[in-house]
Design a protein around this motif. Structure first.
Motif, PDB file in Angstrom:
ATOM      1  N   SER A  24       0.827  -1.220   0.000  1.00  0.00           N
ATOM      2  CA  SER A  24       0.000   0.000   0.000  1.00  0.00           C
ATOM      3  C   SER A  24       0.860   1.269   0.000  1.00  0.00           C
ATOM      4  O   SER A  24       0.357   2.350  -0.299  1.00  0.00           O
ATOM      5  CB  SER A  24      -0.928  -0.005   1.216  1.00  0.00           C
ATOM      6  N   GLN A  25       2.130   1.134   0.315  1.00  0.00           N
ATOM      7  CA  GLN A  25       2.995   2.317   0.358  1.00  0.00           C
ATOM      8  C   GLN A  25       3.667   2.608  -0.989  1.00  0.00           C
ATOM      9  O   GLN A  25       4.370   3.606  -1.129  1.00  0.00           O
ATOM     10  CB  GLN A  25       4.059   2.143   1.451  1.00  0.00           C
ATOM     11  N   LEU A  26       3.441   1.739  -1.969  1.00  0.00           N
ATOM     12  CA  LEU A  26       4.036   1.957  -3.293  1.00  0.00           C
ATOM     13  C   LEU A  26       3.160   2.889  -4.136  1.00  0.00           C
ATOM     14  O   LEU A  26       1.932   2.938  -3.967  1.00  0.00           O
ATOM     15  CB  LEU A  26       4.162   0.622  -4.036  1.00  0.00           C
ATOM     16  N   HIS A  27       3.791   3.586  -5.077  1.00  0.00           N
ATOM     17  CA  HIS A  27       3.057   4.395  -6.056  1.00  0.00           C
ATOM     18  C   HIS A  27       2.064   3.475  -6.792  1.00  0.00           C
ATOM     19  O   HIS A  27       2.390   2.309  -7.060  1.00  0.00           O
ATOM     20  CB  HIS A  27       4.065   5.000  -7.038  1.00  0.00           C
ATOM     21  N   ALA A  91      12.705  -3.414  -9.725  1.00  0.00           N
ATOM     22  CA  ALA A  91      13.463  -3.686  -8.495  1.00  0.00           C
ATOM     23  C   ALA A  91      13.332  -5.171  -8.163  1.00  0.00           C
ATOM     24  O   ALA A  91      12.295  -5.785  -8.436  1.00  0.00           O
ATOM     25  CB  ALA A  91      12.949  -2.836  -7.336  1.00  0.00           C
ATOM     26  N   VAL A  92      14.403  -5.734  -7.596  1.00  0.00           N
ATOM     27  CA  VAL A  92      14.398  -7.162  -7.247  1.00  0.00           C
ATOM     28  C   VAL A  92      15.060  -7.377  -5.888  1.00  0.00           C
ATOM     29  O   VAL A  92      15.805  -6.525  -5.404  1.00  0.00           O
ATOM     30  CB  VAL A  92      15.162  -8.022  -8.294  1.00  0.00           C
ATOM     31  N   GLN A 120      15.214   4.551 -11.131  1.00  0.00           N
ATOM     32  CA  GLN A 120      14.186   4.538 -10.065  1.00  0.00           C
ATOM     33  C   GLN A 120      14.814   4.605  -8.671  1.00  0.00           C
ATOM     34  O   GLN A 120      14.101   4.543  -7.671  1.00  0.00           O
ATOM     35  CB  GLN A 120      13.351   3.252 -10.155  1.00  0.00           C
ATOM     36  N   GLN A 121      16.143   4.696  -8.613  1.00  0.00           N
ATOM     37  CA  GLN A 121      16.796   4.728  -7.295  1.00  0.00           C
ATOM     38  C   GLN A 121      16.448   6.025  -6.571  1.00  0.00           C
ATOM     39  O   GLN A 121      16.199   7.053  -7.186  1.00  0.00           O
ATOM     40  CB  GLN A 121      18.315   4.581  -7.452  1.00  0.00           C
ATOM     41  N   GLY A 122      16.410   5.937  -5.233  1.00  0.00           N
ATOM     42  CA  GLY A 122      16.112   7.109  -4.418  1.00  0.00           C
ATOM     43  C   GLY A 122      14.623   7.364  -4.252  1.00  0.00           C
ATOM     44  O   GLY A 122      14.221   8.406  -3.738  1.00  0.00           O
ATOM     45  N   ARG A 123      13.794   6.408  -4.693  1.00  0.00           N
ATOM     46  CA  ARG A 123      12.327   6.575  -4.571  1.00  0.00           C
ATOM     47  C   ARG A 123      11.734   5.556  -3.596  1.00  0.00           C
ATOM     48  O   ARG A 123      10.576   5.203  -3.699  1.00  0.00           O
ATOM     49  CB  ARG A 123      11.673   6.434  -5.952  1.00  0.00           C
ATOM     50  N   LYS A 124      12.572   5.041  -2.695  1.00  0.00           N
ATOM     51  CA  LYS A 124      12.144   4.118  -1.629  1.00  0.00           C
ATOM     52  C   LYS A 124      11.798   2.697  -2.104  1.00  0.00           C
ATOM     53  O   LYS A 124      11.212   1.925  -1.350  1.00  0.00           O
ATOM     54  CB  LYS A 124      10.935   4.668  -0.850  1.00  0.00           C
ATOM     55  N   GLY A 126      14.023   0.353  -2.883  1.00  0.00           N
ATOM     56  CA  GLY A 126      14.927  -0.527  -2.143  1.00  0.00           C
ATOM     57  C   GLY A 126      14.407  -0.772  -0.738  1.00  0.00           C
ATOM     58  O   GLY A 126      14.373  -1.913  -0.246  1.00  0.00           O
ATOM     59  N   LEU A 127      13.970   0.302  -0.095  1.00  0.00           N
ATOM     60  CA  LEU A 127      13.409   0.185   1.261  1.00  0.00           C
ATOM     61  C   LEU A 127      12.200  -0.751   1.266  1.00  0.00           C
ATOM     62  O   LEU A 127      12.081  -1.626   2.134  1.00  0.00           O
ATOM     63  CB  LEU A 127      13.005   1.579   1.763  1.00  0.00           C
ATOM     64  N   ARG A 128      11.309  -0.593   0.292  1.00  0.00           N
ATOM     65  CA  ARG A 128      10.097  -1.448   0.245  1.00  0.00           C
ATOM     66  C   ARG A 128      10.475  -2.922   0.016  1.00  0.00           C
ATOM     67  O   ARG A 128       9.864  -3.818   0.614  1.00  0.00           O
ATOM     68  CB  ARG A 128       9.139  -0.994  -0.856  1.00  0.00           C
ATOM     69  N   ILE A 129      11.459  -3.163  -0.835  1.00  0.00           N
ATOM     70  CA  ILE A 129      11.924  -4.546  -1.070  1.00  0.00           C
ATOM     71  C   ILE A 129      12.430  -5.129   0.253  1.00  0.00           C
ATOM     72  O   ILE A 129      12.063  -6.258   0.632  1.00  0.00           O
ATOM     73  CB  ILE A 129      13.040  -4.563  -2.152  1.00  0.00           C
ATOM     74  N   ILE A 130      13.249  -4.373   0.978  1.00  0.00           N
ATOM     75  CA  ILE A 130      13.804  -4.874   2.244  1.00  0.00           C
ATOM     76  C   ILE A 130      12.692  -5.090   3.270  1.00  0.00           C
ATOM     77  O   ILE A 130      12.680  -6.098   3.994  1.00  0.00           O
ATOM     78  CB  ILE A 130      14.877  -3.895   2.795  1.00  0.00           C
TER      79      ILE A 130
END
Ligand code: ACO
Length: 173
Positions: A24-27, A91-92, A120-124, A126-130
């Motif tokens: 739900s936090q993704l665009h 992202a993977v 797409q880096q810097g748009r969170k 990576g954070l969402r994947i983690i």
């Protein structure tokens, strides 16, 4: 090419393992889901090549590796973020659940192969994947989730809630 919903895909593991909260936090143009058997065609290796040298084995060998991972149930959790308008992967990441004899037959989650499309880096993402991988690890009963990274990525993982612990050792064949 239009976006393909999870129900029409052959997934590595059930889509219910993916955190609804993280989704739900993704665009709205982005979708987080398990790796699918057709993701070779959505640029899976192109995104991995952001991380390191990738030798393309061809689709047949890629699918054989996907099937080998799926044959080990509750072990390999590869996930992707797909750009819906293009149906391309942006992202993977993966968490591998290792079963142990210690810690009361505990398990450890190993996060591996995190990469985000350069544009797409810097748009969170990576954070969402983690976050999604850590949720899978914790819901799998892992008592800790660990990873190796370069010094330059330490601040990123600290932002994701990880702390520095011990050292990495490696011996290449
Ligand atoms: N240094 C300092 N801070 C960083 C860095 C960095 N290198 N990278 C991200 N951050 C910060 C961001 O500024 C953001 O902070 P904020 O919340 O204050 O705004 C926070 O960390 C979250 O960043 P994201 O936007 O989610 O990061 P991104 O989507 O760009 O993903 C990643 C980070 C995965 C490192 C990406 O840049 C990438 O793909 N790099 C190349 C491949 C790579 O190094 N992968 C990791 C290998 S380690 C492994 O696989 C276990």
């Amino acid at each position: 090419m239009p976006y393909t919903p999870d129900s029409e895909l052959d997934l590595l593991f059930p889509t219910e393992y993916i955190s609804d909260e993280v989704r739900s936090q993704l665009h709205p143009d982005l979708h987080l889901r398990p790796l699918a058997s057709t993701d070779y065609r959505r640029g899976h290796l192109d995104i991995l090549s952001v991380l390191t040298v990738v030798t393309d084995p061809g689709e047949e060998a890629w699918v054989a590796q996907f099937n080998a991972m799926r044959a080990a149930p509750r072990t390999y959790y590869g996930i992707v973020i797909v750009d819906k308008p293009s149906d391309r992967i942006v992202a993977v990441g993966c968490v591998f659940v290792e079963r142990k004899f210690l810690r009361g037959l505990g398990s450890v989650g190993h996060i591996e192969d995190i990469a985000v499309d350069k544009n797409q880096q810097g748009r969170k993402l990576g954070l969402r994947i983690i976050q999604a991988l850590t949720t899978i690890s914790e819901n799998s009963g892992c008592y800790k989730t660990i990873l190796n990274c370069s010094d330059s990525n330490i601040p990123f993982y600290q932002k994701c809630g990880f702390e520095r612990k011990e050292n990495e050792m490696a011996k290449y064949a």
